[in-house]
Structures are given as C-alpha cells and as structure tokens.
Design an enzyme around this catalytic site. Sequence first.
Site, PDB file in Angstrom:
ATOM      1  N   LYS A 191      12.415 126.013  37.341  1.00  0.00           N
ATOM      2  CA  LYS A 191      12.707 127.056  38.333  1.00  0.00           C
ATOM      3  C   LYS A 191      11.438 127.762  38.775  1.00  0.00           C
ATOM      4  CE  LYS A 191      17.553 127.568  37.855  1.00  0.00           C
ATOM      5  NZ  LYS A 191      18.145 127.302  36.521  1.00  0.00           N
ATOM      6  N   LYS A 246      20.864 113.429  37.757  1.00  0.00           N
ATOM      7  CA  LYS A 246      22.201 113.966  37.491  1.00  0.00           C
ATOM      8  C   LYS A 246      22.806 114.605  38.728  1.00  0.00           C
ATOM      9  CE  LYS A 246      21.390 118.728  36.429  1.00  0.00           C
ATOM     10  NZ  LYS A 246      22.035 119.888  35.897  1.00  0.00           N
ATOM     11  N   LYS A 256      24.102 121.042  41.809  1.00  0.00           N
ATOM     12  CA  LYS A 256      24.191 121.785  43.076  1.00  0.00           C
ATOM     13  C   LYS A 256      22.895 121.697  43.861  1.00  0.00           C
ATOM     14  CE  LYS A 256      26.978 124.781  40.760  1.00  0.00           C
ATOM     15  NZ  LYS A 256      26.828 125.868  39.813  1.00  0.00           N
TER      16      LYS A 256
HETATM   17  P1  ADP Z   1      24.205 122.909  38.411  1.00  0.00           P
HETATM   18  O1  ADP Z   1      23.263 122.003  37.657  1.00  0.00           O
HETATM   19  O2  ADP Z   1      24.981 122.190  39.428  1.00  0.00           O
HETATM   20  O3  ADP Z   1      23.530 124.165  38.915  1.00  0.00           O
HETATM   21  P2  ADP Z   1      25.120 124.575  36.268  1.00  0.00           P
HETATM   22  O4  ADP Z   1      23.701 124.640  35.776  1.00  0.00           O
HETATM   23  O5  ADP Z   1      25.722 125.811  36.820  1.00  0.00           O
HETATM   24  O6  ADP Z   1      25.251 123.399  37.324  1.00  0.00           O
HETATM   25  O7  ADP Z   1      26.000 124.029  35.067  1.00  0.00           O
HETATM   26  C1  ADP Z   1      27.210 124.553  34.569  1.00  0.00           C
HETATM   27  C2  ADP Z   1      27.696 123.686  33.423  1.00  0.00           C
HETATM   28  O8  ADP Z   1      27.942 122.365  33.882  1.00  0.00           O
HETATM   29  C3  ADP Z   1      26.693 123.530  32.263  1.00  0.00           C
HETATM   30  O9  ADP Z   1      27.402 123.481  31.035  1.00  0.00           O
HETATM   31  C4  ADP Z   1      26.026 122.243  32.548  1.00  0.00           C
HETATM   32  O10 ADP Z   1      25.531 121.628  31.384  1.00  0.00           O
HETATM   33  C5  ADP Z   1      27.164 121.438  33.147  1.00  0.00           C
HETATM   34  N1  ADP Z   1      26.659 120.426  34.080  1.00  0.00           N
HETATM   35  C6  ADP Z   1      26.109 120.636  35.295  1.00  0.00           C
HETATM   36  N2  ADP Z   1      25.770 119.477  35.891  1.00  0.00           N
HETATM   37  C7  ADP Z   1      26.113 118.498  35.005  1.00  0.00           C
HETATM   38  C8  ADP Z   1      26.033 117.077  35.036  1.00  0.00           C
HETATM   39  N3  ADP Z   1      25.569 116.434  36.076  1.00  0.00           N
HETATM   40  N4  ADP Z   1      26.487 116.408  33.949  1.00  0.00           N
HETATM   41  C9  ADP Z   1      26.996 117.054  32.875  1.00  0.00           C
HETATM   42  N5  ADP Z   1      27.122 118.386  32.799  1.00  0.00           N
HETATM   43  C10 ADP Z   1      26.681 119.115  33.841  1.00  0.00           C
END
Ligand code: ADP
Length: 361
Positions: A120, A226, A229
């Site tokens: 970040k 992966k 968002k």
């Molecule tokens: P993003 O990466 O889309 O910003 P967040 O960081 O808000 O998502 O993640 C919220 C939850 O979802 C966390 O527990 C995170 O580990 C899980 N998560 C997010 N993306 C994935 C993914 N591609 N595979 C598995 N778990 C995920």
Amino acid sequence: MTQDISQDKKKVVLSGIRATGNLHLGNYYGALNKFVRMQDDYDCRFFIADLHALTTHPDPAMLHSNVKSILAEYLAAGLDPEKNILYVQSDVPEISEMYLLMNMHAGIGELMRTASFKDKARKALGIAPKSGEDEEEIEKEICGNQTNKSVNAGLLTYPTLMAVDILIHHADFVPVGKDQEQHLELTRRFGRRFNSFYKTDYFHEPVNFNFGSHAVKVPGLDGSGKMGKSEGNCIYLIDDEKTLRKKVMRAVTDQGPQQPNSTPTEPIQNLFTLMELVSEPSTLQHFKQAYADCSIRYGDLKKQLAEDILKVTLPIRERILDLRDNDEYLSKVVRRGAEQAREVAAKTLREVREIMGIRKF
Ligand code: ADP
Ligand code: TRP
C-alpha cells in the site's frame, strides 16, 4: 499453525471484512463462506471493518453505503444475527482505545516489514513493485520520499488495529484468506509480547481456520494472481447473470494444450481452481481429462464454469437486493450487535487497562 477442533466447547471465532466495496468470489470463498459454515458450531462474532477502510481514504459519501452493502451481503450469504454477533467496528469505541494501548507494544520495524504495508505504501508513493525486493531500500524509499504524496500512520499501524479486533474478543479462530496470515502472525506476536512484558498469560494465540488443509486463494479471471478489488478482475456476488457470463467468457486462456498430459498453464489452472470451488467434482474431472487428452474446448469450460458460479451467486444476489434497502432491519441488526460486542470489548479493555497500570482515582 493448525486448528484443533477435537474438543471444542464453543470456541470463539472472530473475523471481519473491510468496507471497501461489494464482495467478490475471493471474499466469499476466502472468508464469508467459512463464516457461514462455522456459525452453528462456534461462538462467532463477525464485523465490518470501517476503521480499517479509512486507511485508504475512501470517499466519505461512500463509506456508509459500503458498510451497509457488506452487512446486506453477510446476511444474504446466510449469516444469522440470532446465532452470531454482527457489528460495525466503529460502533465499538473500546476497540479504538485498545488500539492506542496496543500500539505501545507494536514495533515500527516489524510494522514496516509487513507485506500489506509495503504494497500500500508503494502504491501511495507511486513506486513500482519490485521482485527480489530489498527491504531496506523499500524502507528508505518510504521514509525518505520527498514528494507531496505520503503514507499515513494508520496504514502502518493497520496490523495493530487488526490484532486488537481479534484480541479484544480473545478469539480462538480467525477465518481469513491466505493473504491475511501475516497479520495473524503479528497478532500472536503482539499478544505474546504483552503477556511477557506484563508477566501474565492474559492473551492466548488465535489461529486461522480452514475447512480444508490450507487457506484458499481464489484466482482472478485475468490469467494470473488473485481475485481482488484493486486488481479489477472480480466476479461480484451482486453481479447480474449477463454481467457474470460476460466476465467468465472473457477470461484469459491460452492456445490449448500442445501435447497430451501437459501441466496446465496458469490461466487454465486458475479456471480449474475456480471450478474446484463451484462445480461438482465430476465436472472438474471431465474438463481435466479433456485437457489431458487435448480435446478440451475452452468455450465449453467457461460456459460450464459460468453456470456453476451462477448457481452459487444468483440466490445470494436476490437476497442482497431484498435486504440492502431495508434500513430498519439492517440498523436493528447492528444496534444489537454493537451492544453485544461492546459488552465483551469493555470487559477486555477494563482488564487491559488494569494490567497496564491505568487506575482510576
Ligand atoms: P480485496 O483483496 O478484494 O481488497 P479484502 O482485503 O477486503 O479483499 O479481503 C477480505 C477477506 O477476503 C480477507 O479475509 C481476505 O483474505 C479474503 N480474500 C480476498 N481476496 C481473496 C482471494 N482472492 N482469495 C481468497 N481470499 C480472499
Ligand atoms: N485485514 C482484513 C482484510 O483486509 C480485515 C480485518 C480487519 C480482519 N480486522 C480483522 C479480519 C480481524 C479478521 C480479523 O481483509
């Protein structure tokens, strides 16, 4: 670390998701689906991390609606407010106070070495991600950067706040995706440090929870990495049928297997990984076999994949649409959740203040 569920007496489960937009399949399989599957067997508390969302400066006009949509998505995916404590992080001010206290035991160095911070911070400073990274150099760039862009301290202390979310509940299990494991490790470290500093055994060590043997990483549709968002490669729970089919049909593939029994390339393996999550084992087997004997048609694979994803997401989408404008119900759920969460949090905070030597006159 592995979980021990053999002799559980309603162990405490705690997890949350940042309020930064609609939930996607990564969030669903990495986190939310695990929450739903745990709610009958554990003492579960799930929250919406709106304070954590502030670290990346969301539009103030959007924050509340993001909180609301995640709440609607929690409920639509099957979280029952009668079985779980569901709350919004900022409704529990005890968390913020304990975050201040816990920061006294969080080291700047270890916070700076956290992968999510470096990612970040680089983004905020416009520094390109490097491979084979030299940590010292990254730290120098972050600290010594003279531009008017800056890295806020909330981003640095993100793991302290997350540790407090967890420790304030004395959670045993924290169902999260693989990318959160480093934060969980820091949580354990901060808890251990607190214990050893104050010569107590007040905090115990929370671990991740998975139904399989390891944490899930849901891939995106763009061939590598992966689903996330900020990667712009998501299938959202709220996607309508047409949008979803279009996204899946556009997924990156390759020219097809060049010889029998070859190892799938990353884009194809990603489609198989998604299929493993949403499809019947026999469906996956069928396409893997077709890949192995070079008869696979990616169009068919994608059509089937879209079909199977829709089976999971469409019923959830319908419930989200029903719930998200029902302000009265949503606010009833979180008001009750806040009361329950505050009761727990206030007790921990009282004890932590006492251990740290803060006394009232
Ligand atoms: P993003 O990466 O889309 O910003 P967040 O960081 O808000 O998502 O993640 C919220 C939850 O979802 C966390 O527990 C995170 O580990 C899980 N998560 C997010 N993306 C994935 C993914 N591609 N595979 C598995 N778990 C995920
Ligand atoms: N950091 C988590 C994420 O990005 C969200 C989160 C904040 C969290 N506090 C937590 C997850 C406590 C589990 C437990 O997804």
